[in-house]
Design a protein around this motif. Sequence first.
Motif, short mmCIF file in Angstrom:
data_model
loop_
_atom_site.label_atom_id
_atom_site.label_comp_id
_atom_site.label_asym_id
_atom_site.label_seq_id
_atom_site.Cartn_x
_atom_site.Cartn_y
_atom_site.Cartn_z
N VAL A 1 30.42 40.88 34.87
CA VAL A 1 29.76 39.81 34.13
C VAL A 1 30.18 38.49 34.75
O VAL A 1 31.14 38.41 35.51
CB VAL A 1 30.13 39.81 32.62
CG1 VAL A 1 29.64 41.07 31.95
CG2 VAL A 1 31.63 39.65 32.41
N ASP A 2 29.43 37.44 34.43
CA ASP A 2 29.71 36.14 35.02
C ASP A 2 30.81 35.44 34.23
O ASP A 2 30.56 34.82 33.22
CB ASP A 2 28.44 35.30 35.05
CG ASP A 2 28.69 33.94 35.68
OD1 ASP A 2 29.72 33.79 36.34
OD2 ASP A 2 27.85 33.05 35.50
N VAL A 3 32.04 35.55 34.72
CA VAL A 3 33.18 34.89 34.08
C VAL A 3 33.79 33.88 35.04
O VAL A 3 34.96 33.52 34.91
CB VAL A 3 34.25 35.91 33.64
CG1 VAL A 3 33.71 36.82 32.55
CG2 VAL A 3 34.76 36.72 34.82
N ALA A 4 33.01 33.43 36.01
CA ALA A 4 33.56 32.62 37.10
C ALA A 4 34.33 31.42 36.60
O ALA A 4 35.47 31.17 37.01
CB ALA A 4 32.44 32.20 38.04
N ALA A 5 33.72 30.62 35.71
CA ALA A 5 34.36 29.39 35.27
C ALA A 5 35.64 29.68 34.50
O ALA A 5 36.67 29.03 34.71
CB ALA A 5 33.40 28.57 34.43
N GLU A 6 35.60 30.67 33.60
CA GLU A 6 36.78 31.00 32.82
C GLU A 6 37.89 31.58 33.70
O GLU A 6 39.06 31.25 33.54
CB GLU A 6 36.42 32.01 31.72
CG GLU A 6 35.45 31.49 30.68
CD GLU A 6 35.06 32.58 29.70
OE1 GLU A 6 35.90 32.95 28.87
OE2 GLU A 6 33.93 33.08 29.81
N LEU A 7 37.52 32.45 34.61
CA LEU A 7 38.51 33.05 35.49
C LEU A 7 39.10 32.00 36.42
O LEU A 7 40.31 31.99 36.68
CB LEU A 7 37.88 34.18 36.30
CG LEU A 7 38.82 34.98 37.19
CD1 LEU A 7 39.89 35.67 36.36
CD2 LEU A 7 38.04 36.01 38.00
N ALA A 8 38.26 31.10 36.93
CA ALA A 8 38.76 30.04 37.80
C ALA A 8 39.77 29.18 37.07
O ALA A 8 40.81 28.80 37.63
CB ALA A 8 37.59 29.19 38.30
N ALA A 9 39.48 28.85 35.80
CA ALA A 9 40.43 28.05 35.01
C ALA A 9 41.74 28.80 34.82
O ALA A 9 42.83 28.21 34.93
CB ALA A 9 39.80 27.70 33.66
N ALA A 10 41.64 30.11 34.58
CA ALA A 10 42.86 30.91 34.40
C ALA A 10 43.68 30.97 35.68
O ALA A 10 44.91 31.02 35.64
CB ALA A 10 42.48 32.32 33.95
N ALA B 1 45.84 40.48 37.97
CA ALA B 1 46.75 40.23 36.84
C ALA B 1 46.09 39.31 35.82
O ALA B 1 46.23 39.51 34.60
CB ALA B 1 48.06 39.62 37.35
N ALA B 2 45.36 38.29 36.29
CA ALA B 2 44.68 37.36 35.37
C ALA B 2 43.59 38.07 34.59
O ALA B 2 43.41 37.84 33.39
CB ALA B 2 44.11 36.18 36.14
N VAL B 3 42.86 38.97 35.26
CA VAL B 3 41.82 39.73 34.56
C VAL B 3 42.45 40.64 33.51
O VAL B 3 41.97 40.73 32.38
CB VAL B 3 40.99 40.56 35.57
CG1 VAL B 3 40.08 41.54 34.84
CG2 VAL B 3 40.16 39.64 36.46
N PHE C 1 41.02 39.18 30.36
CA PHE C 1 39.74 39.87 30.20
C PHE C 1 39.97 41.38 30.30
O PHE C 1 39.47 42.03 31.22
CB PHE C 1 38.75 39.42 31.27
CG PHE C 1 38.61 37.93 31.41
CD1 PHE C 1 37.79 37.22 30.56
CD2 PHE C 1 39.31 37.25 32.39
CE1 PHE C 1 37.65 35.85 30.69
CE2 PHE C 1 39.18 35.88 32.53
CZ PHE C 1 38.36 35.17 31.67
N PRO C 2 40.74 41.98 29.39
CA PRO C 2 41.14 43.38 29.54
C PRO C 2 39.99 44.38 29.54
O PRO C 2 40.15 45.50 30.03
CB PRO C 2 42.07 43.60 28.33
CG PRO C 2 41.67 42.55 27.34
CD PRO C 2 41.27 41.36 28.15
N ASP C 3 38.83 44.00 29.00
CA ASP C 3 37.70 44.92 28.96
C ASP C 3 36.73 44.71 30.11
O ASP C 3 35.70 45.37 30.19
CB ASP C 3 36.94 44.77 27.63
CG ASP C 3 37.81 45.12 26.43
OD1 ASP C 3 38.63 46.04 26.55
OD2 ASP C 3 37.66 44.47 25.38
N LEU C 4 37.04 43.80 30.99
CA LEU C 4 36.15 43.47 32.09
C LEU C 4 36.31 44.47 33.22
O LEU C 4 37.41 44.74 33.69
CB LEU C 4 36.47 42.06 32.60
CG LEU C 4 35.65 41.56 33.80
CD1 LEU C 4 34.20 41.39 33.41
CD2 LEU C 4 36.22 40.25 34.31
N GLY C 5 35.20 45.05 33.68
CA GLY C 5 35.25 45.97 34.81
C GLY C 5 35.21 45.21 36.12
O GLY C 5 34.53 44.19 36.24
#
Length: 273
Positions: A124-133, A186-188, A192-196
């Motif tokens: 899924v598109d989590v780019a902005a959230e993942l980038a912030a993390a 590690a950040a995922v 985002f534990p349910d993110l594949g």
Amino acid sequence: MAPEVLREHLARRGLTEVAVLLRFEEVFGGVCVPSAEGEALWFGIGLEIERGVRPRAGRAAMGDFPQGTYWMDARGRVVVDDGVVEPFVLAEDARRLFERFAIGQEYPVAAFSWPGRVGVEMTVDVAAELAAAMGAERVDELSDACQAVFQKGDLAIWSPPAFAEMSVAPCTAVASDIESVRALVAAVRERFPDLGLSVRVGGAQGEERSGAPAPEMPAGVPYERWDDGGATGAVALSDDGGVVQWIASGDEVIVEQITRDGFRRIRFGRAEP
């Protein structure tokens, strides 16, 4: 193709606002990008015309990828038409397209395999959230209205194009340093534990088979290849400072060990249930 010849070709097919197209041909005509399969992907409006691809819908063909064609409109925007979804703008200009290639971008499914690069795809598109993390910042010169690109050191993260609300196209990250990939996994796992996700390693890779029992699936985040819904598994941090990818597919288990020293893929037969 010479500017005056190209202008004439385009004019005969109703394209009169061609300044940007002529500039693209001058700068990028004849550029070749190799794909993972060894296929040479050539770019150039003149080349496409000589191949018999005619302009349509106010756009000129500028290059191919295995599943479709890149087109350019009078504003210089790069449009993808793969014959499956409605044509969509991939990049607002050709410079951004080629710079994204240069950092290892794999969309749209050209299967580019860049030696020394590790690609991580998320479903899924989590780019902005993942980038912030991750503490990655948006890179304006690589970003536009279609895609946002974030970078931190050797790590680059980008979102899929705007059309992706009707697609399974992934958020993608690439890095050349395994420590960056470990930090991302590690950040995922934390946020985002349910993110594949899935990990791909650039360059030619060997593999081996083992008659030993397959190891147990490690604790990690779900393995999920966005373009292959049949496989299941996990992606986890390994004790040797790398990443292990455990994949159950068909009648076998595939274990991919990715470390700073290289890549190792081992295939195990699955025990009968």
